[in-house]
Design an enzyme around this catalytic site. Structure first.
Site, PDB file in Angstrom:
ATOM      1  N   THR A   6      -0.956  -7.218  -1.379  1.00 49.75           N
ATOM      2  CA  THR A   6      -0.929  -8.256  -0.335  1.00 49.75           C
ATOM      3  C   THR A   6      -1.411  -7.604   0.951  1.00 49.75           C
ATOM      4  OG1 THR A   6       0.972  -9.321  -1.361  1.00 49.75           O
ATOM      5  CG2 THR A   6       0.516  -9.878   0.923  1.00 49.75           C
ATOM      6  N   LYS A  26      -2.075 -16.567  -0.377  1.00 51.11           N
ATOM      7  CA  LYS A  26      -0.814 -15.811  -0.460  1.00 51.11           C
ATOM      8  C   LYS A  26      -0.055 -15.882   0.871  1.00 51.11           C
ATOM      9  CE  LYS A  26       2.131 -12.495  -1.563  1.00 51.11           C
ATOM     10  NZ  LYS A  26       3.153 -12.614  -2.563  1.00 51.11           N
ATOM     11  N   LYS A  80       6.695  -8.423   6.322  1.00 59.84           N
ATOM     12  CA  LYS A  80       5.284  -8.000   6.243  1.00 59.84           C
ATOM     13  C   LYS A  80       4.371  -9.229   6.088  1.00 59.84           C
ATOM     14  CE  LYS A  80       2.017  -6.020   2.987  1.00 59.84           C
ATOM     15  NZ  LYS A  80       1.743  -5.438   1.689  1.00 59.84           N
TER      16      LYS A  80
HETATM   17  P1  NAD Z   1       5.372   0.212  -3.926  1.00 58.18           P
HETATM   18  O1  NAD Z   1       5.561   0.908  -2.626  1.00 58.18           O
HETATM   19  O2  NAD Z   1       6.458   0.257  -4.938  1.00 58.18           O
HETATM   20  O3  NAD Z   1       4.021   0.735  -4.645  1.00 58.18           O
HETATM   21  C1  NAD Z   1       2.879   1.135  -3.954  1.00 58.18           C
HETATM   22  C2  NAD Z   1       2.381   2.397  -4.639  1.00 58.18           C
HETATM   23  O4  NAD Z   1       1.138   2.792  -4.061  1.00 58.18           O
HETATM   24  C3  NAD Z   1       3.336   3.585  -4.477  1.00 58.18           C
HETATM   25  O5  NAD Z   1       3.677   4.064  -5.769  1.00 58.18           O
HETATM   26  C4  NAD Z   1       2.523   4.610  -3.688  1.00 58.18           C
HETATM   27  O6  NAD Z   1       2.811   5.950  -4.061  1.00 58.18           O
HETATM   28  C5  NAD Z   1       1.122   4.219  -4.077  1.00 58.18           C
HETATM   29  N1  NAD Z   1       0.086   4.683  -3.159  1.00 58.18           N
HETATM   30  C6  NAD Z   1       0.044   4.565  -1.810  1.00 58.18           C
HETATM   31  N2  NAD Z   1      -1.116   5.081  -1.335  1.00 58.18           N
HETATM   32  C7  NAD Z   1      -1.806   5.533  -2.414  1.00 58.18           C
HETATM   33  C8  NAD Z   1      -3.055   6.162  -2.580  1.00 58.18           C
HETATM   34  N3  NAD Z   1      -3.829   6.468  -1.532  1.00 58.18           N
HETATM   35  N4  NAD Z   1      -3.463   6.489  -3.821  1.00 58.18           N
HETATM   36  C9  NAD Z   1      -2.671   6.210  -4.893  1.00 58.18           C
HETATM   37  N5  NAD Z   1      -1.470   5.610  -4.802  1.00 58.18           N
HETATM   38  C10 NAD Z   1      -1.042   5.280  -3.575  1.00 58.18           C
HETATM   39  O7  NAD Z   1       5.023  -1.313  -3.544  1.00 58.18           O
HETATM   40  P2  NAD Z   1       5.049  -2.587  -4.517  1.00 58.18           P
HETATM   41  O8  NAD Z   1       6.349  -3.295  -4.352  1.00 58.18           O
HETATM   42  O9  NAD Z   1       4.564  -2.193  -5.865  1.00 58.18           O
HETATM   43  O10 NAD Z   1       3.974  -3.515  -3.781  1.00 58.18           O
HETATM   44  C11 NAD Z   1       2.578  -3.287  -3.916  1.00 58.18           C
HETATM   45  C12 NAD Z   1       1.852  -4.449  -3.253  1.00 58.18           C
HETATM   46  O11 NAD Z   1       2.245  -5.681  -3.875  1.00 58.18           O
HETATM   47  C13 NAD Z   1       2.166  -4.612  -1.772  1.00 58.18           C
HETATM   48  O12 NAD Z   1       0.994  -4.958  -1.094  1.00 58.18           O
HETATM   49  C14 NAD Z   1       3.200  -5.728  -1.740  1.00 58.18           C
HETATM   50  O13 NAD Z   1       3.195  -6.441  -0.519  1.00 58.18           O
HETATM   51  C15 NAD Z   1       2.721  -6.582  -2.890  1.00 58.18           C
HETATM   52  N6  NAD Z   1       3.771  -7.418  -3.504  1.00 58.18           N
HETATM   53  C16 NAD Z   1       4.994  -6.906  -3.767  1.00 58.18           C
HETATM   54  C17 NAD Z   1       5.950  -7.732  -4.351  1.00 58.18           C
HETATM   55  C18 NAD Z   1       7.346  -7.193  -4.657  1.00 58.18           C
HETATM   56  O14 NAD Z   1       8.240  -8.004  -4.909  1.00 58.18           O
HETATM   57  N7  NAD Z   1       7.545  -5.881  -4.685  1.00 58.18           N
HETATM   58  C19 NAD Z   1       5.665  -9.068  -4.672  1.00 58.18           C
HETATM   59  C20 NAD Z   1       4.372  -9.553  -4.430  1.00 58.18           C
HETATM   60  C21 NAD Z   1       3.430  -8.717  -3.838  1.00 58.18           C
END
Ligand code: NAD
Length: 292
Positions: free
Chosen positions: A93, A168, A243
């Site tokens: 997102t 979204k 966010k």
């Molecule tokens: P998260 O923090 O659990 O996962 C993000 C991952 O990206 C982490 O494991 C981090 O180590 C990795 N990362 C960061 N920079 C990196 C790089 N340069 N190279 C490789 N890996 C890297 O977050 P999440 O909850 O999985 O959310 C991910 C996305 O999905 C976000 O944009 C969030 O807004 C969106 N989202 C989350 C949810 C939810 O309920 N968690 C729901 C819908 C959308």
């Protein structure tokens, strides 16, 4: 069987990548966090030593990263090493402007691209019941759809580049506002001596009916599966709602849209998070409103 590079194997990306493995694909993953990479490996993902290594042989590249700056940084790094016929999909997102920049980057390297953020949370990622909202060319959408269907239940083509992120942000602005509206109604009902169940029974079958009430009820009791029955453990954390509301307000400012309730919702979630509740489910805002 396609070879899919999956970069960002966190709460969402980990189970999404696992569902692509279950769908019979060769998934090569990378994450900066070794524990996330190890968890993905145990779900059948091949661990790469770097993001660039992950994409070299990939037919499709998927990123699931925290924010726009991470997506632009990773896409800038990996696209030069990717195959020219690869399709790049970002499911994070992020803000609409960064999403459009990511599409431009892909086009500069001759790659097809799609913004495809999701709704449905970690439960939806694990259960492959996510909703994907996609922006990009029709051809890119058609290529992506069978893969996205392995991770989700509904895949919608919303329009050109950035339209997925736009959908979204608008959806989650409705969600933030409606959760506050439902919470305020319960707080007022309490002051008026109305039981939670009575208000629920009326509003859930009347014109006040909405998802925040009937599926995700912010007070314990009427909907046993809602986080209110579990001490507001997320679910969907307040920090993520904040966010998304901030993204909606950036988009409103950039386009001149009038969203006074969106602005108020962002301000309330900012106060809720600042009071130490950013890790609580966003429906916990009812307790914050009650205490004010
Ligand atoms: P998260 O923090 O659990 O996962 C993000 C991952 O990206 C982490 O494991 C981090 O180590 C990795 N990362 C960061 N920079 C990196 C790089 N340069 N190279 C490789 N890996 C890297 O977050 P999440 O909850 O999985 O959310 C991910 C996305 O999905 C976000 O944009 C969030 O807004 C969106 N989202 C989350 C949810 C939810 O309920 N968690 C729901 C819908 C959308």
């Amino acid at each position: 069987m396609a070879t899919i590079a999956f970069i960002g194997l966190g709460n969402m990306g980990g189970p999404m990548a696992a569902n692509l493995v279950k769908g019979g694909h060769n998934v090569v993953g990378f994450d900066l966090e070794p524990a996330h990479l190890a968890a993905a490996r145990s779900a059948g993902v091949t661990a790469a030593a770097s993001a660039v290594e992950a994409v070299r042989e990939a037919d499709v590249i998927v990123t699931m990263l925290p924010a726009g700056k991470h997506v632009l940084s990773v896409w800038s790094e990996v696209l030069p090493a990717a195959r020219r016929d690869a399709l790049a999909i970002d499911s994070s997102t992020i803000d609409v402007a960064s999403a459009k920049q990511a599409h431009e980057l892909a086009a500069r390297h001759g790659l097809a691209s799609l913004d495809a953020p999701v709704s449905g949370g970690v439960g939806g990622a694990k259960g492959a019941t996510l909703t994907f909202m996609c922006g990009g060319a029709e051809r890119a959408f058609e290529r992506a759809e069978p893969l996205l269907s392995l991770m989700g239940r509904k895949v919608v083509h919303c329009g050109a580049a950035g339209a997925g992120q736009a959908a979204k942000i608008c959806n989650n602005m409705i969600l933030g506002i409606s959760m506050i509206a439902v919470s305020e109604a319960f707080v007022l009902g309490e002051k008026l001596g109305l039981s939670h169940q009575a208000l629920f029974d009326v509003a859930s079958t009347s014109s006040g009916q909405c998802w925040s009430l009937t599926t995700y009820c912010p007070v314990p009791g009427p909907v046993p599966t809602s986080p209110a029955n579990n001490g507001y453990a997320p679910g969907f954390a307040a920090a993520l709602m904040l966010k998304d509301l901030k993204l909606s307000q950036e988009a409103a400012a950039a386009t001149g849209a009038t969203t006074p309730l969106g602005a108020q919702a962002a301000a309330l979630y900012e106060s809720f998070a600042a009071a130490g509740f950013e890790g609580k489910d966003f429906s916990g805002i009812v307790e914050f409103l009650r205490g004010r």
